[in-house]
Design an enzyme around this catalytic site. Structure first.
Site, PDB file in Angstrom:
ATOM      1  N   THR A 128      53.527  41.290  44.138  1.00 17.27           N
ATOM      2  CA  THR A 128      52.294  42.171  43.380  1.00 17.27           C
ATOM      3  C   THR A 128      52.659  43.665  43.487  1.00 17.27           C
ATOM      4  O   THR A 128      53.093  44.059  44.462  1.00 17.27           O
ATOM      5  CB  THR A 128      51.328  41.841  44.288  1.00 17.27           C
ATOM      6  OG1 THR A 128      50.974  40.636  44.349  1.00 17.27           O
ATOM      7  CG2 THR A 128      50.025  42.813  44.004  1.00 17.27           C
TER       8      THR A 128
ATOM      9  N   LYS B  82      46.895  40.663  38.408  1.00 14.89           N
ATOM     10  CA  LYS B  82      46.868  40.025  39.820  1.00 14.89           C
ATOM     11  C   LYS B  82      46.109  41.314  40.705  1.00 14.89           C
ATOM     12  O   LYS B  82      45.468  40.927  41.643  1.00 14.89           O
ATOM     13  CB  LYS B  82      48.333  40.169  40.309  1.00 14.89           C
ATOM     14  CG  LYS B  82      48.648  40.028  41.812  1.00 14.89           C
ATOM     15  CD  LYS B  82      48.031  38.614  42.350  1.00 14.89           C
ATOM     16  CE  LYS B  82      48.047  38.605  43.720  1.00 14.89           C
ATOM     17  NZ  LYS B  82      49.358  38.228  44.116  1.00 14.89           N
TER      18      LYS B  82
ATOM     19  N   LYS C 208      47.486  47.284  50.766  1.00 20.65           N
ATOM     20  CA  LYS C 208      48.543  48.075  50.002  1.00 20.65           C
ATOM     21  C   LYS C 208      47.785  47.825  48.398  1.00 20.65           C
ATOM     22  O   LYS C 208      47.943  48.485  47.373  1.00 20.65           O
ATOM     23  CB  LYS C 208      49.641  47.399  50.022  1.00 20.65           C
ATOM     24  CG  LYS C 208      51.100  47.812  49.146  1.00 20.65           C
ATOM     25  CD  LYS C 208      50.953  46.914  47.980  1.00 20.65           C
ATOM     26  CE  LYS C 208      51.681  45.514  48.583  1.00 20.65           C
ATOM     27  NZ  LYS C 208      51.764  44.566  47.402  1.00 20.65           N
TER      28      LYS C 208
END
Length: 284
Positions: free
Chosen positions: A88, A164, A232
């Protein structure tokens, strides 16, 4: 087929094991070393790139940059390699990787995944794929080993990474929604297990609600997907929105709440620990 794997965290290990069990020759590299059943662990990432396909599952932009770009390793990959980036990462870094792969003469397939380590172990990930149609067609038999469905999101690799990030953003919104609902109902005499029984059998029966409501009911937040990584990913979503010049108020709210949960010591717990922070915040 010979497959290199770069990154052997919980997700990378599961993918590597499944690929080896399917009969492929897998050589993997990890900064932390270690052993994986059926997998040849190599000494350098460059060795992992001397394969027909390489799958990278490192934690973030900076890890990929440090391991593959700053060292020049990507440019020394085996000719004809197809590089699958399952991490990701930010949309902007994905765009940068498009240029880097073009310069190196290497095919790049974006393939971030939906699913926790237990799902990866079963080979039942959802794979969000974007890249050249011919490349995706060539790699589909490999991706089918690690996933239950491959979602073709087009030929522009950053599209898959945007999707995503958006998915992870929506999961955190679901977690926060459940936490705030518990605050309202539990304080008014309705046990959370009874409330979630109602919700799961009426309005919200998706996997995210099923998995994370169970964590909230049990008040257990053992690591599955770490809150620090969720934080994150929310920062990646915030950066993507900023690049578009858009303000996303729900995103800002869950980003702030996840940051507080991490700062309170929950970084290594499952990201649903954000719910615990919200539910207990009245006492803080």
């Amino acid at each position: 087929m010979e497959i290199g794997v770069i990154g052997l965290g919980a997700m990378g290990q599961a993918m590597a094991k499944n690929l080896a069990a399917a009969g492929h020759t897998v050589k993997a590299w990890s900064r932390s070393g270690g052993e994986v059943a059926g997998v040849n662990v190599v000494d350098t990432p460059e060795q992992a790139l001397q394969a027909d396909i390489a799958l990278t599952m490192l934690s973030d932009d900076s890890a990929i940059r440090e391991v593959l770009l700053d060292t020049g390793v990507l440019s020394r990959a085996k000719p004809g390699l197809v590089h699958v980036v399952a991490s990701t990462i930010s949309v902007s870094f994905s765009r940068e990787l498009v240029a880097c792969h073009r310069e190196a003469g290497i095919d790049y397939l974006a393939a971030p995944v939906l699913g926790r380590p237990d799902v990866a172990a079963k080979g039942e990930l959802n794979i969000l794929a974007a890249g050249a149609s011919a490349t995706l067609e060539k790699l589909s038999p490999i991706l089918e080993v690690i996933g239950k469905r491959i979602w073709n999101l087009g030929e522009e690799q950053p599209t898959a990474h945007a999707a995503k990030i958006a998915c992870n953003m929506m999961i955190t919104m679901a977690i926060e929604a459940m936490a705030e609902a518990v605050v309202l109902t539990e304080e008014n005499g309705l046990a959370r297990e009874r409330f979630f029984d109602l919700i799961l059998n009426t309005l919200f029966g998706s996997r995210s609600y099923q998995v994370y409501s169970a964590n909230i009911i049990q008040d257990r937040y053992e690591p599955g997907f770490k809150a620090s990584l969720g934080w994150k990913d929310l920062r990646l979503a915030d950066a993507a929105a900023e690049q578009l010049g858009r303000d996303l108020p729900m995103l800002r709210a869950v980003l702030e709440q996840m940051a507080k949960a991490v700062s309170a010591g929950g970084g290594d717990k499952d990201w649903s620990v954000m719910a615990d922070y919200t539910i207990r915040s009245i006492d803080r």
